[in-house]
Motif scaffolding. Structure first.
Motif, PDB file in Angstrom:
ATOM      1  N   ARG A  83       1.011  -0.833  -0.061  1.00 56.22           N
ATOM      2  CA  ARG A  83      -0.100  -0.157   0.192  1.00 56.22           C
ATOM      3  C   ARG A  83       0.930   1.475  -0.049  1.00 56.22           C
ATOM      4  O   ARG A  83       1.871   1.333   0.704  1.00 56.22           O
ATOM      5  CB  ARG A  83      -0.987   0.136   1.474  1.00 56.22           C
ATOM      6  CG  ARG A  83      -1.852  -1.013   0.940  1.00 56.22           C
ATOM      7  CD  ARG A  83      -2.862  -1.257   2.621  1.00 56.22           C
ATOM      8  NE  ARG A  83      -3.526  -2.446   1.718  1.00 56.22           N
ATOM      9  CZ  ARG A  83      -5.430  -1.836   1.602  1.00 56.22           C
ATOM     10  NH1 ARG A  83      -5.344  -0.175   1.460  1.00 56.22           N
ATOM     11  NH2 ARG A  83      -6.198  -2.436   1.878  1.00 56.22           N
ATOM     12  N   ALA A 101       0.196   5.767   0.185  1.00 54.25           N
ATOM     13  CA  ALA A 101       0.201   7.271   0.791  1.00 54.25           C
ATOM     14  C   ALA A 101       0.110   7.876  -0.564  1.00 54.25           C
ATOM     15  O   ALA A 101      -1.214   8.317  -1.206  1.00 54.25           O
ATOM     16  CB  ALA A 101       0.330   8.045   1.833  1.00 54.25           C
ATOM     17  N   ARG A 122      -2.931   7.156  -5.482  1.00 48.41           N
ATOM     18  CA  ARG A 122      -4.356   7.828  -5.598  1.00 48.41           C
ATOM     19  C   ARG A 122      -5.114   6.716  -5.796  1.00 48.41           C
ATOM     20  O   ARG A 122      -6.025   5.992  -5.073  1.00 48.41           O
ATOM     21  CB  ARG A 122      -4.040   9.290  -5.808  1.00 48.41           C
ATOM     22  CG  ARG A 122      -3.820  10.299  -5.347  1.00 48.41           C
ATOM     23  CD  ARG A 122      -3.820  10.261  -4.160  1.00 48.41           C
ATOM     24  NE  ARG A 122      -3.008  11.353  -3.093  1.00 48.41           N
ATOM     25  CZ  ARG A 122      -3.529  11.293  -1.998  1.00 48.41           C
ATOM     26  NH1 ARG A 122      -3.681  10.499  -1.436  1.00 48.41           N
ATOM     27  NH2 ARG A 122      -2.091  11.947  -1.467  1.00 48.41           N
ATOM     28  N   ARG A 126      -5.498   4.124   1.201  1.00 44.99           N
ATOM     29  CA  ARG A 126      -7.500   3.610   1.442  1.00 44.99           C
ATOM     30  C   ARG A 126      -8.257   2.632   0.851  1.00 44.99           C
ATOM     31  O   ARG A 126      -8.991   2.977   0.840  1.00 44.99           O
ATOM     32  CB  ARG A 126      -7.118   5.309   1.007  1.00 44.99           C
ATOM     33  CG  ARG A 126      -7.400   5.910  -0.774  1.00 44.99           C
ATOM     34  CD  ARG A 126      -7.877   6.759  -1.294  1.00 44.99           C
ATOM     35  NE  ARG A 126      -8.271   6.878  -2.793  1.00 44.99           N
ATOM     36  CZ  ARG A 126      -8.631   6.128  -3.001  1.00 44.99           C
ATOM     37  NH1 ARG A 126      -9.467   5.634  -3.199  1.00 44.99           N
ATOM     38  NH2 ARG A 126      -8.549   6.619  -4.963  1.00 44.99           N
ATOM     39  N   SER A 167      -9.949  -0.147   0.408  1.00 50.69           N
ATOM     40  CA  SER A 167     -10.701  -1.302   1.041  1.00 50.69           C
ATOM     41  C   SER A 167      -9.976  -2.564   1.105  1.00 50.69           C
ATOM     42  O   SER A 167      -9.247  -2.536  -0.247  1.00 50.69           O
ATOM     43  CB  SER A 167     -12.044  -1.081   1.046  1.00 50.69           C
ATOM     44  OG  SER A 167     -12.291  -1.901  -0.160  1.00 50.69           O
TER      45      SER A 167
END
Length: 179
Positions: A14, A16, A19, A38, A40
């Motif tokens: 993952r 940050a 996007r 972000r 899920s």
């Protein structure tokens, strides 16, 4: 084509800074999938599946020669049919436009349509396994389908091929650009 293990380890990373984009690549004996931080868990699972399929499709575009196809058939026979299906020849042909493959049990020959080239590896494996099963059981009765039950991607591959056939039947839109 080498006989890869059925499953590679998948590592999800993952970021940050990431996007919207998702990407994946092979790193040694594992697959790395890069996703936005972000995302899920459900989206992650979906995207991992999509990216694994995409990588498999890209890898299968490296066209197998007849020798590699024969090696793949031997591997699949060992893996799913206890080595009982032993074709004398396995080759690509360009004269099968309505079938994905064919088998002549008396000769021990298997022919796969060139239209399969570039399809995901699991689809080519399914068609090859289908024809290998015909070396053991003629026709499409319960004994035949029981042999294919050993291959875990049978239904998925059949669905893929049904989708290809359905797409070929769709009307062409006049004036649409061919890609």
């Amino acid at each position: 084509m080498s006989a890869d293990p059925p499953q590679r380890a998948v590592e999800v990373r993952r970021s940050a800074r990431r996007r919207r984009t998702v990407s994946a690549y092979r790193e040694g004996d594992r697959t790395v999938v890069l996703i936005p931080a972000r995302m899920s868990e459900a989206e992650e699972r979906r995207w991992v599946g999509v990216m694994l399929d995409k990588l498999a499709a890209q890898e299968s575009k490296r066209t197998l020669g007849d020798t590699e196809l024969t090696e793949r058939a031997e591997y699949l026979s060992e893996q799913y049919l206890d080595g009982r299906a032993r074709p004398r020849s396995v080759r690509w042909v360009t004269n099968q436009n309505t079938r994905w493959g064919s088998c002549t049990p008396a000769e021990g020959s298997i022919r796969l349509s060139h239209r399969l080239q570039g399809m995901p590896e699991y689809v080519v494996d399914y068609v090859l396994l289908h024809e290998l099963a015909h070396l053991l059981v003629p026709g499409h009765g319960p004994r035949f389908w029981a042999l294919l039950d050993a291959y875990p991607k049978t239904e998925r591959a059949r669905g893929f091929l049904e989708g290809v056939v359905a797409a070929e039947r769709l009307p062409r839109i006049p004036g649409a650009r061919e890609e």
